[in-house]
Write a protein that holds these residues in place. Sequence first.
Motif, PDB file in Angstrom:
ATOM      1  N   ALA A  69      22.035   4.357  -7.789  1.00  0.00           N
ATOM      2  CA  ALA A  69      22.997   5.451  -8.335  1.00  0.00           C
ATOM      3  C   ALA A  69      24.101   5.048  -9.250  1.00  0.00           C
ATOM      4  O   ALA A  69      24.565   5.367 -10.217  1.00  0.00           O
ATOM      5  N   LEU A  75      27.769   6.285   0.541  1.00  0.00           N
ATOM      6  CA  LEU A  75      27.570   7.165  -0.367  1.00  0.00           C
ATOM      7  C   LEU A  75      26.035   7.139  -0.676  1.00  0.00           C
ATOM      8  O   LEU A  75      25.166   8.190  -0.770  1.00  0.00           O
ATOM      9  N   GLY A  76      25.148   6.070  -0.565  1.00  0.00           N
ATOM     10  CA  GLY A  76      23.773   6.066  -0.601  1.00  0.00           C
ATOM     11  C   GLY A  76      23.115   6.541   0.716  1.00  0.00           C
ATOM     12  O   GLY A  76      22.123   7.476   0.597  1.00  0.00           O
ATOM     13  N   GLY A  91      23.581  10.450   0.326  1.00  0.00           N
ATOM     14  CA  GLY A  91      22.629  10.704  -0.715  1.00  0.00           C
ATOM     15  C   GLY A  91      21.184  10.797  -0.302  1.00  0.00           C
ATOM     16  O   GLY A  91      20.284  11.514  -0.376  1.00  0.00           O
ATOM     17  N   SER A  92      20.806   9.742   0.796  1.00  0.00           N
ATOM     18  CA  SER A  92      19.590   9.896   1.416  1.00  0.00           C
ATOM     19  C   SER A  92      19.367  10.962   2.300  1.00  0.00           C
ATOM     20  O   SER A  92      18.239  11.519   2.385  1.00  0.00           O
ATOM     21  N   ILE A  95      20.958  13.904   1.917  1.00  0.00           N
ATOM     22  CA  ILE A  95      20.932  15.260   1.379  1.00  0.00           C
ATOM     23  C   ILE A  95      19.414  15.189   0.435  1.00  0.00           C
ATOM     24  O   ILE A  95      18.836  16.266   0.482  1.00  0.00           O
ATOM     25  N   GLY A  96      18.837  14.227   0.134  1.00  0.00           N
ATOM     26  CA  GLY A  96      17.311  14.095  -0.479  1.00  0.00           C
ATOM     27  C   GLY A  96      16.414  14.231   0.564  1.00  0.00           C
ATOM     28  O   GLY A  96      15.406  14.903   0.292  1.00  0.00           O
ATOM     29  N   ALA A 145      17.602  11.865  -3.545  1.00  0.00           N
ATOM     30  CA  ALA A 145      18.422  11.088  -2.993  1.00  0.00           C
ATOM     31  C   ALA A 145      19.471  10.476  -4.077  1.00  0.00           C
ATOM     32  O   ALA A 145      20.428  10.276  -3.974  1.00  0.00           O
ATOM     33  N   ALA A 170      21.545  12.748  -5.827  1.00  0.00           N
ATOM     34  CA  ALA A 170      22.854  13.146  -4.962  1.00  0.00           C
ATOM     35  C   ALA A 170      23.702  12.089  -4.757  1.00  0.00           C
ATOM     36  O   ALA A 170      24.876  12.576  -4.892  1.00  0.00           O
ATOM     37  N   ALA A 171      23.290  11.010  -4.834  1.00  0.00           N
ATOM     38  CA  ALA A 171      24.293   9.592  -4.616  1.00  0.00           C
ATOM     39  C   ALA A 171      24.885   9.719  -5.821  1.00  0.00           C
ATOM     40  O   ALA A 171      26.199   9.418  -5.863  1.00  0.00           O
ATOM     41  N   LEU A 209      27.719  12.291  -5.737  1.00  0.00           N
ATOM     42  CA  LEU A 209      28.796  11.907  -4.798  1.00  0.00           C
ATOM     43  C   LEU A 209      29.741  10.818  -5.507  1.00  0.00           C
ATOM     44  O   LEU A 209      30.654  10.633  -5.182  1.00  0.00           O
TER      45      LEU A 209
END
Length: 83
Positions: free
Chosen positions: A15, A33-34, A37-38, A40-41, A64, A67-68, A71
């Motif tokens: 990201a 943040l990763g 994101g994961s 959310i993904g 993901a 999303a990251a 974010l």
Amino acid sequence: MIGFIVAGLVIGVLARLIKPGKQRLGLVMTLLLGLAGSVIGGLLANLLGTGDIFELNVLGFIAAVIAAVLLIGVAESLSSRRT
């Protein structure tokens, strides 16, 4: 659990590479943040019926990373408001 952390770090690094410009984020923030994101993904992939939240699949991975990236943009805007 270790795989989830490694995947979060990989997603966070990807990201940051995709997001243009210089980010003032450390390794820990990239990892967090990763990981966010994961999650959310994974939730998005689960809602679409392509797999479980913690199952690594292509759609979940792409979601993901996206999303990251979003974010990271939010984190940058919040940190720039504080300074």
